[in-house]
Structure formats: C-alpha cells, structure tokens
Design a protein around this motif. Sequence first.
Motif, PDB file in Angstrom:
ATOM      1  N   VAL A  10       0.832  -1.202   0.000  1.00  0.00           N
ATOM      2  CA  VAL A  10       0.000   0.000   0.000  1.00  0.00           C
ATOM      3  C   VAL A  10       0.868   1.253   0.000  1.00  0.00           C
ATOM      4  CG1 VAL A  10      -1.724   1.269   1.328  1.00  0.00           C
ATOM      5  CG2 VAL A  10      -1.833  -1.228   1.205  1.00  0.00           C
ATOM      6  N   LEU A  13      -2.606   7.203   0.108  1.00  0.00           N
ATOM      7  CA  LEU A  13      -4.062   7.127   0.181  1.00  0.00           C
ATOM      8  C   LEU A  13      -4.691   8.275  -0.584  1.00  0.00           C
ATOM      9  CD1 LEU A  13      -4.417   6.402   3.999  1.00  0.00           C
ATOM     10  CD2 LEU A  13      -4.485   4.747   2.144  1.00  0.00           C
ATOM     11  N   THR A  17      -9.394   9.363   2.500  1.00  0.00           N
ATOM     12  CA  THR A  17      -9.392   7.936   2.813  1.00  0.00           C
ATOM     13  C   THR A  17      -8.640   7.698   4.114  1.00  0.00           C
ATOM     14  OG1 THR A  17      -9.434   7.337   0.479  1.00  0.00           O
ATOM     15  CG2 THR A  17      -8.725   5.635   2.008  1.00  0.00           C
ATOM     16  N   PRO A  19      -6.649   5.386   6.777  1.00  0.00           N
ATOM     17  CA  PRO A  19      -5.812   4.200   6.641  1.00  0.00           C
ATOM     18  C   PRO A  19      -6.515   2.904   7.036  1.00  0.00           C
ATOM     19  CG  PRO A  19      -4.584   5.959   7.702  1.00  0.00           C
ATOM     20  CD  PRO A  19      -6.002   6.424   7.585  1.00  0.00           C
ATOM     21  N   VAL A  22      -8.719   0.717   4.271  1.00  0.00           N
ATOM     22  CA  VAL A  22      -8.171  -0.008   3.120  1.00  0.00           C
ATOM     23  C   VAL A  22      -8.400  -1.517   3.234  1.00  0.00           C
ATOM     24  CG1 VAL A  22      -6.075  -0.534   1.814  1.00  0.00           C
ATOM     25  CG2 VAL A  22      -6.470   1.793   2.667  1.00  0.00           C
ATOM     26  N   GLU A  25     -12.044  -2.677   2.830  1.00  0.00           N
ATOM     27  CA  GLU A  25     -12.474  -2.512   1.437  1.00  0.00           C
ATOM     28  C   GLU A  25     -11.881  -3.606   0.557  1.00  0.00           C
ATOM     29  OE1 GLU A  25     -14.413  -0.801  -1.936  1.00  0.00           O
ATOM     30  OE2 GLU A  25     -14.824  -0.958   0.200  1.00  0.00           O
ATOM     31  N   ALA A  26     -10.614  -3.957   0.783  1.00  0.00           N
ATOM     32  CA  ALA A  26      -9.986  -5.033   0.019  1.00  0.00           C
ATOM     33  C   ALA A  26     -10.720  -6.360   0.265  1.00  0.00           C
ATOM     34  CB  ALA A  26      -8.509  -5.161   0.387  1.00  0.00           C
ATOM     35  N   ALA A  50      -1.675  -4.912   2.893  1.00  0.00           N
ATOM     36  CA  ALA A  50      -2.973  -5.492   3.211  1.00  0.00           C
ATOM     37  C   ALA A  50      -2.951  -6.908   2.644  1.00  0.00           C
ATOM     38  CB  ALA A  50      -4.093  -4.680   2.575  1.00  0.00           C
ATOM     39  N   LEU A  73      -9.574  -0.970  -5.771  1.00  0.00           N
ATOM     40  CA  LEU A  73      -8.904  -0.074  -4.826  1.00  0.00           C
ATOM     41  C   LEU A  73      -8.244   1.122  -5.498  1.00  0.00           C
ATOM     42  CD1 LEU A  73      -7.169  -2.616  -2.403  1.00  0.00           C
ATOM     43  CD2 LEU A  73      -9.137  -1.151  -1.908  1.00  0.00           C
ATOM     44  N   THR A  76      -8.975   4.488  -4.208  1.00  0.00           N
ATOM     45  CA  THR A  76      -8.864   4.615  -2.760  1.00  0.00           C
ATOM     46  C   THR A  76      -7.420   4.729  -2.296  1.00  0.00           C
ATOM     47  OG1 THR A  76     -10.836   3.242  -2.549  1.00  0.00           O
ATOM     48  CG2 THR A  76      -9.498   3.499  -0.577  1.00  0.00           C
ATOM     49  N   VAL A  77      -6.553   3.935  -2.908  1.00  0.00           N
ATOM     50  CA  VAL A  77      -5.170   3.831  -2.449  1.00  0.00           C
ATOM     51  C   VAL A  77      -4.255   3.459  -3.615  1.00  0.00           C
ATOM     52  CG1 VAL A  77      -5.403   1.391  -1.823  1.00  0.00           C
ATOM     53  CG2 VAL A  77      -3.724   2.796  -0.632  1.00  0.00           C
TER      54      VAL A  77
END
Length: 96
Positions: A10, A13, A17, A19, A22, A25-26, A50, A73, A76-77
């Motif tokens: 990762v 971000l 978002t 931390p 993440v 969401e993954a 992650a 993602l 998001t990241v």
Amino acid sequence: MPSYRVTLAVGALAPGTAPDAVLPEAARLAGERTVVEAQDVRLLRGVPCAVVRYGAAEDTEAVDVAHHVVDGLRDTVEVRSSVVTRRDGGRWTPIA
C-alpha cells in the motif's frame, strides 16, 4: 478448495481515505467474488501491506479475484504491487 492470498503493498491514500478503511475494502471486494477466509495488515520490509486470504477453485480464478481487488482499490489507495500466493501444505507458493 485451495486457499490463496493476495498481498497488496500500500502506498499513498486518496484524499479523505482513512488508513483503517483499506483492508476492509480489500476484503469486501474479494468477497464479491469468493469466500474471504481472513484479512490482516503486515509490515513487510518497512512497507505496509494489506493481506486478504480467500478460497478459489484454481489459480486462474484466484488471480481474477486479486485483479478485482486491485482494480477496485485504484480510487482509494495506491497499490504499489500485488502478489498472489497459494497454500501448498505448510508454505505459500507464488503463482503467476
């Protein structure tokens, strides 16, 4: 059914978002395609990662799940890298 995991390095971000958002969401994204077995955050060589573990019938299905997670993602990241591994006995074997 074999167990697989995707390990996501990762990076930055997206604005707004948190931390701690993440990993859930993954796991949610992986859960859209398969059964999620576990989720974890690790620090590998100083890089936050992650890790989502899930079941898949075969390697190609496992890779498809991982691509779905990475693609989901993107807004998001920053995903610096991703690696898919398969549980073989007592070890995790990288798959292409």
